[in-house]
Design an enzyme around this catalytic site. Structure first.
Site, short mmCIF file in Angstrom:
data_model
loop_
_atom_site.label_atom_id
_atom_site.label_comp_id
_atom_site.label_asym_id
_atom_site.label_seq_id
_atom_site.Cartn_x
_atom_site.Cartn_y
_atom_site.Cartn_z
N ARG A 102 3.82 -5.70 3.69
CA ARG A 102 2.49 -6.08 3.18
C ARG A 102 2.61 -7.10 2.04
NH1 ARG A 102 -1.11 -1.27 1.55
NH2 ARG A 102 -2.40 -3.07 1.16
N VAL A 138 -2.21 3.80 -15.05
CA VAL A 138 -3.17 3.04 -14.24
C VAL A 138 -3.61 3.83 -12.99
CG1 VAL A 138 -3.61 0.88 -13.01
CG2 VAL A 138 -2.24 0.86 -15.10
N ARG A 181 -7.29 -2.29 1.01
CA ARG A 181 -8.40 -2.09 0.08
C ARG A 181 -8.94 -3.39 -0.49
NH1 ARG A 181 -9.78 2.34 -2.32
NH2 ARG A 181 -10.26 1.04 -4.12
N ASP A 210 2.69 -2.18 -10.94
CA ASP A 210 3.34 -2.62 -9.70
C ASP A 210 4.85 -2.82 -9.86
OD1 ASP A 210 0.90 -2.56 -8.49
OD2 ASP A 210 0.56 -4.72 -8.55
N ASN A 227 -1.60 -10.90 -4.66
CA ASN A 227 -2.75 -10.34 -5.36
C ASN A 227 -3.65 -11.43 -5.94
OD1 ASN A 227 -1.96 -7.87 -4.59
ND2 ASN A 227 -1.23 -7.18 -6.60
N ASP A 285 -16.61 2.45 -7.70
CA ASP A 285 -17.85 2.62 -8.47
C ASP A 285 -18.12 1.47 -9.43
OD1 ASP A 285 -15.51 3.67 -9.71
OD2 ASP A 285 -16.73 4.63 -11.24
N LEU A 286 -17.06 0.92 -10.03
CA LEU A 286 -17.27 -0.16 -11.01
C LEU A 286 -17.75 -1.44 -10.32
CD1 LEU A 286 -14.09 0.46 -13.19
CD2 LEU A 286 -16.43 1.25 -13.61
N ARG A 300 -8.67 5.58 -5.99
CA ARG A 300 -9.11 4.18 -6.08
C ARG A 300 -10.57 3.99 -5.68
NH1 ARG A 300 -4.37 0.44 -3.81
NH2 ARG A 300 -5.22 -1.09 -5.23
N PRO A 301 -11.48 4.55 -6.47
CA PRO A 301 -12.90 4.38 -6.16
C PRO A 301 -13.37 2.93 -6.37
CG PRO A 301 -12.63 5.49 -8.27
CD PRO A 301 -11.25 5.29 -7.72
N1 EPU Z 1 -10.96 2.05 -10.67
C1 EPU Z 1 -12.07 2.85 -10.75
N2 EPU Z 1 -13.24 2.37 -10.24
C2 EPU Z 1 -13.35 1.14 -9.66
C3 EPU Z 1 -12.20 0.32 -9.59
C4 EPU Z 1 -11.01 0.80 -10.10
O1 EPU Z 1 -12.00 3.96 -11.26
O2 EPU Z 1 -14.44 0.78 -9.22
C5 EPU Z 1 -9.67 2.56 -11.19
C6 EPU Z 1 -8.60 2.65 -10.09
O3 EPU Z 1 -8.73 3.85 -9.35
C7 EPU Z 1 -7.33 2.57 -10.89
C8 EPU Z 1 -7.70 1.64 -12.04
O4 EPU Z 1 -9.12 1.63 -12.10
O5 EPU Z 1 -7.00 3.82 -11.38
C9 EPU Z 1 -7.22 0.22 -11.89
O6 EPU Z 1 -7.62 -0.29 -10.63
P1 EPU Z 1 -7.89 -1.83 -10.38
O7 EPU Z 1 -9.29 -1.99 -9.88
O8 EPU Z 1 -7.50 -2.61 -11.58
O9 EPU Z 1 -6.88 -2.15 -9.20
P2 EPU Z 1 -7.15 -2.91 -7.83
O10 EPU Z 1 -7.98 -4.11 -8.08
O11 EPU Z 1 -7.57 -1.93 -6.82
C10 EPU Z 1 -5.09 -4.50 -8.10
C11 EPU Z 1 -3.88 -4.85 -7.29
C12 EPU Z 1 -2.93 -3.66 -7.27
C13 EPU Z 1 -2.53 -3.35 -8.71
C14 EPU Z 1 -3.78 -3.08 -9.56
C15 EPU Z 1 -3.50 -2.84 -11.02
C16 EPU Z 1 -4.71 -6.42 -5.68
C17 EPU Z 1 -5.05 -6.74 -4.28
N3 EPU Z 1 -4.28 -5.19 -5.93
O12 EPU Z 1 -5.69 -3.38 -7.47
O13 EPU Z 1 -1.78 -4.06 -6.54
O14 EPU Z 1 -1.69 -2.23 -8.76
O15 EPU Z 1 -4.70 -4.21 -9.44
O16 EPU Z 1 -2.85 -3.92 -11.57
O17 EPU Z 1 -4.81 -7.28 -6.54
C18 EPU Z 1 0.15 -3.78 -5.22
O18 EPU Z 1 0.24 -5.01 -5.16
O19 EPU Z 1 1.07 -3.02 -4.82
C19 EPU Z 1 -1.06 -3.17 -5.78
C20 EPU Z 1 -1.38 -1.88 -5.58
#
Ligand code: EPU
Length: 433
Positions: A401, A330, A93, A308, A24, A125-126, A122-123
């Site tokens: 993965r 989360v 993603r 995680d 990550n 939008d942000l 997992r949108p």
């Molecule tokens: N979210 C929104 N809008 C956005 C972005 C995120 O609503 O634009 C929500 C997500 O739907 C979720 C929350 O915010 O409910 C947190 O999402 P975040 O963006 O922090 O997660 P991510 O960047 O998609 C990374 C890791 C994940 C890990 C999460 C939380 C990577 C590649 N992935 O995902 O890792 O669970 O942060 O710590 O860094 C894994 O390794 O198994 C994994 C899923």
């Protein structure tokens, strides 16, 4: 063909395991290498499937990417295109995080809209709001998110509704080449965000506040190429082995870790009555425990308890004395492993985002299905500690993965686990080892 693990449980784990680099952290850093025009060696990048996918996308965009011995990746060249292919992006993603660097480099980027995945919608939008604040015009065309800022990006104050890891990183990668200052409020503090920030800083980006909820970025006209960067250790892989060691370890030394990144896990394990962890500079020594007690765990952004590690913690708490609660804040759908753990004899009920776990004395082997990466890792832990034989299906699609040859690493520690290919549709064998 698919792969499954066949695990005969109850074999004690003993010996040493070196923890590899964080996927990550390596995924966004590989994406950010689009901004490094030099000849770069990234160190501590294991050839897990997600890193291989990111490498393929970078190649498609015009870079040369080669995996070398010893978890190193050689990346060179400059990007020639700003449109990423659906076939590759849809596998992972995190590829949406190519948008920030591509937008910074070309003033435009086109990335397929990432779909939902099993752990939640997992949108993005942000991410999109952040790019718009930086002056990009966003449209969606034939399933692609198209971002354009022909006159260049302009620094802005961006307040994230949630401390999203991906949005913080994507905005950071775009803002390092924007005109003027960007402030990201309610930013993610995860070590993987800090690592990306440090990588960008080593190329001359001006970033302050990494690891806090407010990040300040002074945009630069250009960055300078660097030739080497080492990725931080994978705290989730480390946590997975620590939990395994407590449940079924004899004397397990987990090396090359950053204990600071695992504090929330250590605190919860102590609360459950685990007192035998010996935490040193870059390693943890784990002696197996016989009993531990139920506790409450709530997943939170860093420095809270990581989502995680939630499935792995659930296996541990399934075998605790008494009752435990896990609240998943989360992701909205990260309890897919529960149904599989029930098949192994766990007693768990779910109410919305809360799981109530009634500790049982033992788990019993059965065929189960990995539904996502961490759920898969948790089922492997369950198989290691269960009585009899457990089959974990779909390991190539999920566990690979984020964990390289997990079966070889566990076998070297004394586990009885092997990988077997099977025909899709013909899932369950006779559970013979
Ligand atoms: N979210 C929104 N809008 C956005 C972005 C995120 O609503 O634009 C929500 C997500 O739907 C979720 C929350 O915010 O409910 C947190 O999402 P975040 O963006 O922090 O997660 P991510 O960047 O998609 C990374 C890791 C994940 C890990 C999460 C939380 C990577 C590649 N992935 O995902 O890792 O669970 O942060 O710590 O860094 C894994 O390794 O198994 C994994 C899923």
């Amino acid at each position: 063909m698919r792969d499954k693990f066949i695990i005969e449980g109850r074999h004690k784990l003993k010996g040493e395991i070196d923890i590899w680099g964080s996927k990550n952290a390596s995924l966004p850093i590989m994406a950010a290498s689009l901004l490094n025009s030099g000849d770069l060696i990234l160190d501590n990048v294991p050839p897990v499937k997600d890193n291989l996918t990111m490498a393929e996308i970078l190649r498609y965009l015009g870079l040369s990417v080669e995996f070398l011995e010893g978890d190193k990746v050689h990346i060179k060249g400059e990007p020639k295109g700003y449109r990423a292919p659906y076939e590759l992006v849809s596998r992972m993603r995190a590829s949406f995080e190519l948008m920030g660097p591509l937008l910074a480099y070309f003033g435009e980027a086109e990335i397929p809209y990432p779909g939902g995945c099993r752990i939640g919608l997992r949108p993005v939008d942000l991410h999109i709001k952040g790019f718009e604040s930086l002056g990009a015009e966003i449209t969606v065309d034939k399933g692609f998110v198209c971002a354009r800022a022909k006159k260049g990006l302009k620094g802005a104050k961006i307040h994230l509704d949630k401390p999203s890891v991906g949005a913080t990183r994507n905005i950071m990668m775009a803002a390092v080449l924007a005109q003027g200052e960007t402030i990201i409020e309610n930013a993610a503090c995860e070590p993987e965000v800090v690592d990306l920030g440090n990588f960008l800083k080593s190329m001359g980006a001006e970033i302050e506040g990494l690891g806090t909820s407010t990040i300040y970025i002074k945009g630069k006209k250009e960055l300078k190429p660097i030739d080497y960067y080492k990725i931080i250790p994978d705290r989730i892989a480390a946590g997975t082995f620590i939990i395994a060691g407590i449940m079924i370890g004899k004397d397990l030394v987990i090396k090359n870790i950053e204990p600071e990144h695992l504090q929330s896990l250590f605190i919860k394990l102590k609360e459950a009555g685990v007192n035998s962890l010996q935490i040193r500079d870059r390693e943890v020594r784990v002696k197996g425990e016989k009993v531990w007690k139920g506790i409450e765990v709530t997943t939170m952004p860093y420095p809270g308890f990581p989502t995680d590690l939630q499935p792995q913690m659930m296996v541990f708490l399934s075998l605790a004395q008494g009752t435990s609660l896990i609240v998943e804040t989360v992701f909205e759908n990260r309890f897919l492993h529960v149904g599989e753990l029930l098949r192994l004899g766990a007693k768990i009920s779910i109410d919305g985002r809360t799981a109530l776990i009634q500790g049982v004395e033992k788990l019993k082997g059965a065929p189960v299905e990995a539904t996502d990466l961490r759920a898969g890792a948790a089922l492997v832990l369950a198989g290691l500690v269960a009585e009899g034989v457990t089959e974990v299906l779909d390991v190539d699609e999920h566990i690979d993965r984020g964990y390289v040859a997990l079966e070889e690493k566990l076998s070297a520690l004394g586990a009885n686990i092997k990988r077997v290919s099977y025909e899709e549709g013909k899932k369950v064998s006779d559970l013979s080892l």
